[in-house]
Design an enzyme around this catalytic site. Structure first.
Site, short mmCIF file in Angstrom:
data_model
loop_
_atom_site.label_atom_id
_atom_site.label_comp_id
_atom_site.label_asym_id
_atom_site.label_seq_id
_atom_site.Cartn_x
_atom_site.Cartn_y
_atom_site.Cartn_z
N HIS A 1 4.02 -5.02 3.66
CA HIS A 1 3.57 -5.63 4.82
C HIS A 1 3.17 -7.31 4.98
O HIS A 1 2.53 -7.90 4.40
CB HIS A 1 3.06 -5.04 5.51
CG HIS A 1 2.76 -3.49 5.68
ND1 HIS A 1 3.60 -3.09 6.75
CD2 HIS A 1 2.75 -2.02 5.72
CE1 HIS A 1 4.26 -1.40 6.82
NE2 HIS A 1 3.01 -1.19 5.79
N HIS B 1 0.64 -1.39 -0.02
CA HIS B 1 -0.05 0.51 -0.12
C HIS B 1 1.27 0.84 -0.14
O HIS B 1 2.11 0.30 -0.06
CB HIS B 1 -1.37 -0.22 0.82
CG HIS B 1 -0.06 -0.19 2.40
ND1 HIS B 1 -1.43 0.95 3.31
CD2 HIS B 1 1.20 -0.08 3.06
CE1 HIS B 1 -0.46 1.00 4.99
NE2 HIS B 1 1.08 0.57 4.04
N ASP C 1 -4.40 -10.62 -0.28
CA ASP C 1 -2.63 -12.15 0.48
C ASP C 1 -2.05 -11.41 -1.64
O ASP C 1 -3.17 -11.49 -2.28
CB ASP C 1 -3.24 -13.09 0.56
CG ASP C 1 -1.95 -13.55 0.41
OD1 ASP C 1 -0.99 -12.76 1.50
OD2 ASP C 1 -1.89 -15.05 0.17
N HIS C 2 -0.88 -10.70 -0.76
CA HIS C 2 -0.39 -10.47 -2.47
C HIS C 2 -0.98 -9.18 -3.44
O HIS C 2 -0.80 -9.91 -4.26
CB HIS C 2 -0.55 -11.73 -3.17
CG HIS C 2 0.90 -12.16 -2.07
ND1 HIS C 2 0.43 -13.14 -1.03
CD2 HIS C 2 2.69 -12.88 -2.56
CE1 HIS C 2 1.44 -14.03 -0.85
NE2 HIS C 2 2.78 -13.29 -1.50
N GLU D 1 -0.01 -5.02 11.71
CA GLU D 1 0.82 -4.32 10.65
C GLU D 1 2.12 -5.24 10.57
O GLU D 1 3.13 -5.15 9.63
CB GLU D 1 1.22 -2.56 10.19
CG GLU D 1 1.09 -2.21 9.25
CD GLU D 1 1.84 -0.98 9.02
OE1 GLU D 1 0.38 -0.07 8.58
OE2 GLU D 1 2.05 -0.33 9.83
N HIS E 1 4.86 0.13 -0.81
CA HIS E 1 5.87 0.36 0.07
C HIS E 1 4.63 -1.56 0.74
O HIS E 1 3.32 -2.17 0.77
CB HIS E 1 6.25 0.31 1.51
CG HIS E 1 5.09 0.97 2.26
ND1 HIS E 1 4.77 2.03 2.33
CD2 HIS E 1 4.79 0.29 3.60
CE1 HIS E 1 3.49 2.37 2.91
NE2 HIS E 1 3.83 1.04 4.32
N CYS F 1 6.94 6.11 3.39
CA CYS F 1 5.15 5.40 4.00
C CYS F 1 4.22 5.60 2.88
O CYS F 1 3.93 5.12 2.02
CB CYS F 1 4.50 5.28 4.36
SG CYS F 1 4.73 4.16 6.41
#
Length: 137
Positions: A41, A14, A79-80, A126, A39, A33
Site C-alpha cells: 500500500h 504486509h 517506508d519500503h 491505507e 501485497h 490480502c
C-alpha cells in the site's frame, strides 16, 4: 485549544494471515490480502496534535520538530519495508492498519509530550477508500 496536523507518506508491504488458521480460513477471512507473497500500500499518515499556543513562539509545537519525530521514529522505519518482517515495533504483531495505527500512537505520544503538546489523533489511510483513526483510547 488548537489542533495541528502533519501528513507523511510511506509505502510498505504486509500480509494479513493468522498462523492458527488453515490456508482456507485465511483466504475466507482475508481474501487476496493473505497472499503468501504479500501485497503493498501507499499509506498516508496524518498526525494531529493539540495544545495551547506558546506566547513566545506562536506555536503549539514547532512543525519542523514534529516532522523530524514522525520521520525518525516512524516513517523512516516503515517506508519500503515489509511490516511482517522488517519493522521492529511490529514484530510479533498482526500487521493490520488498526494495529499499525495503535503502535504508531505508542511511539509518538511520549515524543510529542516532550515538546509540550498532546497527541490527539493518528489517522492512517491505507488506500483512498480505507482509513483508520485512533485517539489513544
Amino acid at each position: 485549544m488548537i489542533y495541528i496536523e502533519r501528513k507523511e507518506r510511506f509505502s510498505a508491504a504486509h500480509q494479513l494471515y493468522n498462523p492458527n488458521w488453515s490456508e482456507e480460513k485465511n483466504r475466507e477471512v482475508f481474501g487476496k490480502c493473505s497472499n503468501k507473497n504479500f501485497h503493498g500500500h501507499n499509506y498516508t499518515l496524518i498526525v494531529t496534535i493539540k495544545g495551547e499556543i506558546n506566547p513566545d513562539t506562536g506555536f503549539v509545537m514547532n512543525l519542523v520538530d514534529l516532522k523530524r519525530i514522525i520521520q525518525k521514529k516512524v516513517t523512516d522505519k516503515l517506508d519500503h519495508s515489509n511490516l511482517n518482517h522488517d519493522v521492529d515495533f511490529m514484530k510479533g504483531k498482526f500487521s493490520s492498519t488498526e494495529v499499525l495505527a495503535v503502535e504508531i500512537w505508542k511511539i509518538l505520544q511520549p515524543e510529542i509530550e516532550k515538546h509540550g503538546a498532546q497527541l490527539h489523533k493518528v489517522r492512517l489511510d491505507e488506500t483512498i477508500n480505507n482509513a483508520v483513526e485512533y485517539f489513544g483510547e
